[in-house]
Design a protein around this motif. Sequence first.
Motif, PDB file in Angstrom:
ATOM      1  N   THR A  84      -7.854  -2.825  24.633  1.00 20.21           N
ATOM      2  CA  THR A  84      -9.311  -2.712  24.707  1.00 20.21           C
ATOM      3  C   THR A  84      -9.897  -1.801  23.634  1.00 20.21           C
ATOM      4  O   THR A  84     -11.071  -1.921  23.284  1.00 20.21           O
ATOM      5  CB  THR A  84      -9.728  -2.191  26.089  1.00 20.21           C
ATOM      6  OG1 THR A  84      -9.097  -0.906  26.321  1.00 20.21           O
ATOM      7  CG2 THR A  84      -9.298  -3.157  27.180  1.00 20.21           C
ATOM      8  N   CYS A  85      -9.099  -0.864  23.112  1.00 21.01           N
ATOM      9  CA  CYS A  85      -9.549   0.050  22.056  1.00 21.01           C
ATOM     10  C   CYS A  85      -8.329   0.805  21.531  1.00 21.01           C
ATOM     11  O   CYS A  85      -7.279   0.858  22.198  1.00 21.01           O
ATOM     12  CB  CYS A  85     -10.600   1.042  22.581  1.00 21.01           C
ATOM     13  SG  CYS A  85     -10.069   1.964  24.043  1.00 21.01           S
ATOM     14  N   LEU A  86      -8.464   1.362  20.342  1.00 20.98           N
ATOM     15  CA  LEU A  86      -7.384   2.183  19.792  1.00 20.98           C
ATOM     16  C   LEU A  86      -7.961   3.202  18.830  1.00 20.98           C
ATOM     17  O   LEU A  86      -9.062   3.045  18.307  1.00 20.98           O
ATOM     18  CB  LEU A  86      -6.305   1.329  19.118  1.00 20.98           C
ATOM     19  CG  LEU A  86      -6.587   0.594  17.800  1.00 20.98           C
ATOM     20  CD1 LEU A  86      -6.450   1.511  16.577  1.00 20.98           C
ATOM     21  CD2 LEU A  86      -5.633  -0.577  17.639  1.00 20.98           C
ATOM     22  N   THR A  87      -7.194   4.256  18.587  1.00 17.21           N
ATOM     23  CA  THR A  87      -7.569   5.274  17.611  1.00 17.21           C
ATOM     24  C   THR A  87      -6.313   5.958  17.104  1.00 17.21           C
ATOM     25  O   THR A  87      -5.265   5.920  17.754  1.00 17.21           O
ATOM     26  CB  THR A  87      -8.536   6.305  18.225  1.00 17.21           C
ATOM     27  OG1 THR A  87      -9.030   7.176  17.207  1.00 17.21           O
ATOM     28  CG2 THR A  87      -7.844   7.144  19.279  1.00 17.21           C
ATOM     29  N   VAL A  88      -6.427   6.574  15.938  1.00 17.96           N
ATOM     30  CA  VAL A  88      -5.314   7.280  15.288  1.00 17.96           C
ATOM     31  C   VAL A  88      -5.750   8.714  15.038  1.00 17.96           C
ATOM     32  O   VAL A  88      -6.899   8.961  14.644  1.00 17.96           O
ATOM     33  CB  VAL A  88      -4.927   6.587  13.968  1.00 17.96           C
ATOM     34  CG1 VAL A  88      -3.866   7.387  13.231  1.00 17.96           C
ATOM     35  CG2 VAL A  88      -4.439   5.171  14.223  1.00 17.96           C
ATOM     36  N   SER A  89      -4.862   9.678  15.260  1.00 18.35           N
ATOM     37  CA  SER A  89      -5.205  11.073  14.987  1.00 18.35           C
ATOM     38  C   SER A  89      -5.406  11.265  13.491  1.00 18.35           C
ATOM     39  O   SER A  89      -4.786  10.569  12.679  1.00 18.35           O
ATOM     40  CB  SER A  89      -4.103  12.004  15.502  1.00 18.35           C
ATOM     41  OG  SER A  89      -2.873  11.737  14.861  1.00 18.35           O
ATOM     42  N   PRO A  90      -6.274  12.191  13.081  1.00 19.42           N
ATOM     43  CA  PRO A  90      -6.575  12.360  11.650  1.00 19.42           C
ATOM     44  C   PRO A  90      -5.361  12.641  10.775  1.00 19.42           C
ATOM     45  O   PRO A  90      -5.329  12.240   9.616  1.00 19.42           O
ATOM     46  CB  PRO A  90      -7.543  13.553  11.644  1.00 19.42           C
ATOM     47  CG  PRO A  90      -8.183  13.524  12.986  1.00 19.42           C
ATOM     48  CD  PRO A  90      -7.120  13.045  13.930  1.00 19.42           C
ATOM     49  N   ASP A  91      -4.344  13.313  11.312  1.00 14.99           N
ATOM     50  CA  ASP A  91      -3.142  13.586  10.528  1.00 14.99           C
ATOM     51  C   ASP A  91      -2.122  12.455  10.588  1.00 14.99           C
ATOM     52  O   ASP A  91      -1.046  12.546   9.980  1.00 14.99           O
ATOM     53  CB  ASP A  91      -2.491  14.894  10.985  1.00 14.99           C
ATOM     54  CG  ASP A  91      -2.110  14.878  12.465  1.00 14.99           C
ATOM     55  OD1 ASP A  91      -2.319  13.831  13.131  1.00 14.99           O
ATOM     56  OD2 ASP A  91      -1.617  15.902  12.964  1.00 14.99           O
ATOM     57  N   GLY A  92      -2.428  11.383  11.308  1.00 18.97           N
ATOM     58  CA  GLY A  92      -1.522  10.244  11.398  1.00 18.97           C
ATOM     59  C   GLY A  92      -0.332  10.460  12.291  1.00 18.97           C
ATOM     60  O   GLY A  92       0.617   9.676  12.260  1.00 18.97           O
ATOM     61  N   ALA A  93      -0.358  11.503  13.118  1.00 19.83           N
ATOM     62  CA  ALA A  93       0.803  11.807  13.957  1.00 19.83           C
ATOM     63  C   ALA A  93       0.860  10.946  15.212  1.00 19.83           C
ATOM     64  O   ALA A  93       1.950  10.614  15.687  1.00 19.83           O
ATOM     65  CB  ALA A  93       0.804  13.286  14.344  1.00 19.83           C
ATOM     66  N   PHE A  94      -0.300  10.577  15.768  1.00 20.03           N
ATOM     67  CA  PHE A  94      -0.329   9.889  17.051  1.00 20.03           C
ATOM     68  C   PHE A  94      -1.210   8.645  16.996  1.00 20.03           C
ATOM     69  O   PHE A  94      -2.233   8.625  16.299  1.00 20.03           O
ATOM     70  CB  PHE A  94      -0.839  10.817  18.158  1.00 20.03           C
ATOM     71  CG  PHE A  94      -0.058  12.092  18.300  1.00 20.03           C
ATOM     72  CD1 PHE A  94       1.229  12.076  18.816  1.00 20.03           C
ATOM     73  CD2 PHE A  94      -0.597  13.304  17.902  1.00 20.03           C
ATOM     74  CE1 PHE A  94       1.959  13.238  18.937  1.00 20.03           C
ATOM     75  CE2 PHE A  94       0.118  14.471  18.021  1.00 20.03           C
ATOM     76  CZ  PHE A  94       1.403  14.448  18.540  1.00 20.03           C
ATOM     77  N   LEU A  95      -0.803   7.633  17.752  1.00 15.38           N
ATOM     78  CA  LEU A  95      -1.575   6.416  17.954  1.00 15.38           C
ATOM     79  C   LEU A  95      -1.885   6.305  19.440  1.00 15.38           C
ATOM     80  O   LEU A  95      -0.976   6.308  20.266  1.00 15.38           O
ATOM     81  CB  LEU A  95      -0.785   5.191  17.481  1.00 15.38           C
ATOM     82  CG  LEU A  95      -1.329   3.812  17.894  1.00 15.38           C
ATOM     83  CD1 LEU A  95      -2.688   3.559  17.244  1.00 15.38           C
ATOM     84  CD2 LEU A  95      -0.340   2.704  17.526  1.00 15.38           C
ATOM     85  N   ALA A  96      -3.184   6.234  19.774  1.00 12.05           N
ATOM     86  CA  ALA A  96      -3.611   6.105  21.168  1.00 12.05           C
ATOM     87  C   ALA A  96      -4.238   4.734  21.363  1.00 12.05           C
ATOM     88  O   ALA A  96      -5.072   4.307  20.561  1.00 12.05           O
ATOM     89  CB  ALA A  96      -4.606   7.202  21.534  1.00 12.05           C
ATOM     90  N   VAL A  97      -3.844   4.058  22.443  1.00  9.54           N
ATOM     91  CA  VAL A  97      -4.283   2.693  22.705  1.00  9.54           C
ATOM     92  C   VAL A  97      -4.725   2.582  24.158  1.00  9.54           C
ATOM     93  O   VAL A  97      -4.052   3.084  25.066  1.00  9.54           O
ATOM     94  CB  VAL A  97      -3.142   1.688  22.424  1.00  9.54           C
ATOM     95  CG1 VAL A  97      -3.539   0.290  22.841  1.00  9.54           C
ATOM     96  CG2 VAL A  97      -2.763   1.710  20.957  1.00  9.54           C
ATOM     97  N   GLY A  98      -5.863   1.913  24.385  1.00  5.23           N
ATOM     98  CA  GLY A  98      -6.311   1.642  25.739  1.00  5.23           C
ATOM     99  C   GLY A  98      -5.871   0.259  26.177  1.00  5.23           C
ATOM    100  O   GLY A  98      -6.128  -0.729  25.490  1.00  5.23           O
ATOM    101  N   VAL A  99      -5.190   0.188  27.303  1.00  2.00           N
ATOM    102  CA  VAL A  99      -4.755  -1.076  27.904  1.00  2.00           C
ATOM    103  C   VAL A  99      -5.171  -1.040  29.367  1.00  2.00           C
ATOM    104  O   VAL A  99      -4.645  -0.251  30.151  1.00  2.00           O
ATOM    105  CB  VAL A  99      -3.234  -1.281  27.785  1.00  2.00           C
ATOM    106  CG1 VAL A  99      -2.818  -2.559  28.500  1.00  2.00           C
ATOM    107  CG2 VAL A  99      -2.799  -1.317  26.330  1.00  2.00           C
TER     108      VAL A  99
END
Length: 430
Positions: A84-99
């Motif tokens: 449903t949505c996603l975002t990446v931390s500014p330093d590229g360390a983490f990927l967060a995804v809404g399911v």
Amino acid sequence: MAAPLEVIVSSDSASQLWNCTVFDLHSGSSLLSYRGGNSAARSLALLRGDFLLSAQLAKNFINVWEIQRKDQLQQKIVCPGVVTCLTVSPDGAFLAVGVAEAIYLWEVCTGKLLVVLSRHYQDVTCLKFTDDGSHLVSAGKDNLALVWSVCSVVQLDLGHAPEPHHVLSRHSLPITDLHCGRMGAQARIATASLDQTVKVWELSSGEMLLSVLFDVEIMSVTFDPCEYFLFCGGSDGNIFQVSLSSQFLSREKSFQSASEGTQVFKGHRNIVTCLSVSMDGTLLLSGSHDETVRLWDVQSRQSVRCLAHKGPVTNAVIMPVSANMFLPDSRPAVPLPRFSRHLHASERNDEESGMVCLRPALYTQEEDESYLQKADRLYSLINTVTDNSGFGDGENTKDLIAELEEEVQTLKKVNKDLFEFSSQMLKKPT
């Protein structure tokens, strides 16, 4: 022609020839097109300047392109359900995804699924990291916005369920969009909702600073970089501009389109789904279900460019140009690993990989304080120093100095006696 500093990246839900398109911000010319599928709303992200990510519309995977290889998908990240949505931390360390109602958080360097956050009661609609990556903000159809401390979430104790740092619960209908301002843990958050309001929050304390009531449902929201203005995209196609620097601004405000018509951007004929502002704050980008992306001059509120699309626009963002975007021979410095679909990976797999992963510990970040809390603490410290007995009357100060000088003389005598005794012992024949 000099290379652009910022570009427009947009996508729609019906294009047959490409997924995302890159336009020059000032000329509107098409620069690049990324092929393969269609992107879901609020799912376009740039990872480390090397990869472009977008969730496939109504599917359970994420498309990944190397930023300069526009014609070839680098890989697909398979998720447990429709994204449903996603975002990446500014330093590229983490990927967060809404399911659905859950948030999945991956560690990018290893591809390991670190945690699944299940605190929302209905589908997650938007996710954003703060600009320093210290917090993750989520919002959903359950009318809630949750503030997560990344240090608390990314912990090694899988038996402990992380809890949100703050629960923002003043909306009465589903939240449609959110935006995080600058200044990291001291940032302000804006949330838009179907209840026809936009609310501004202080991230550190979770307090609501402002609530603006509109005549229509609000579908998108953003600040300008200096946070002088709040831009709100309505379901009627209008974009409303709210000043945040007015001395007469109260905590509860009503925005009447008829009386404040000079603060409205008019041009779209359908829902405004996404908003973005250029780095210098002079240009506003908007995407709409009327199948257009418009670029506006903020000062005059006039549309300076209209980019036609093949279907309802799902993503439109102004982003800085990646160093590798226009260099066809460049390659990412670090390739993406395969992303795990399971939360509890076996210890045996970790040992065989030989990887050592360093993650922020809980003690590396203290409890965040609001501006008012910091001011109170500073004031109490000043009072403590001022009330110290060392700053008493002159007579007490003289007595204290005399006592200290006498103690110093006593210590000097003891030191001299010890030295003489040691010398005699060393000279004494054995």
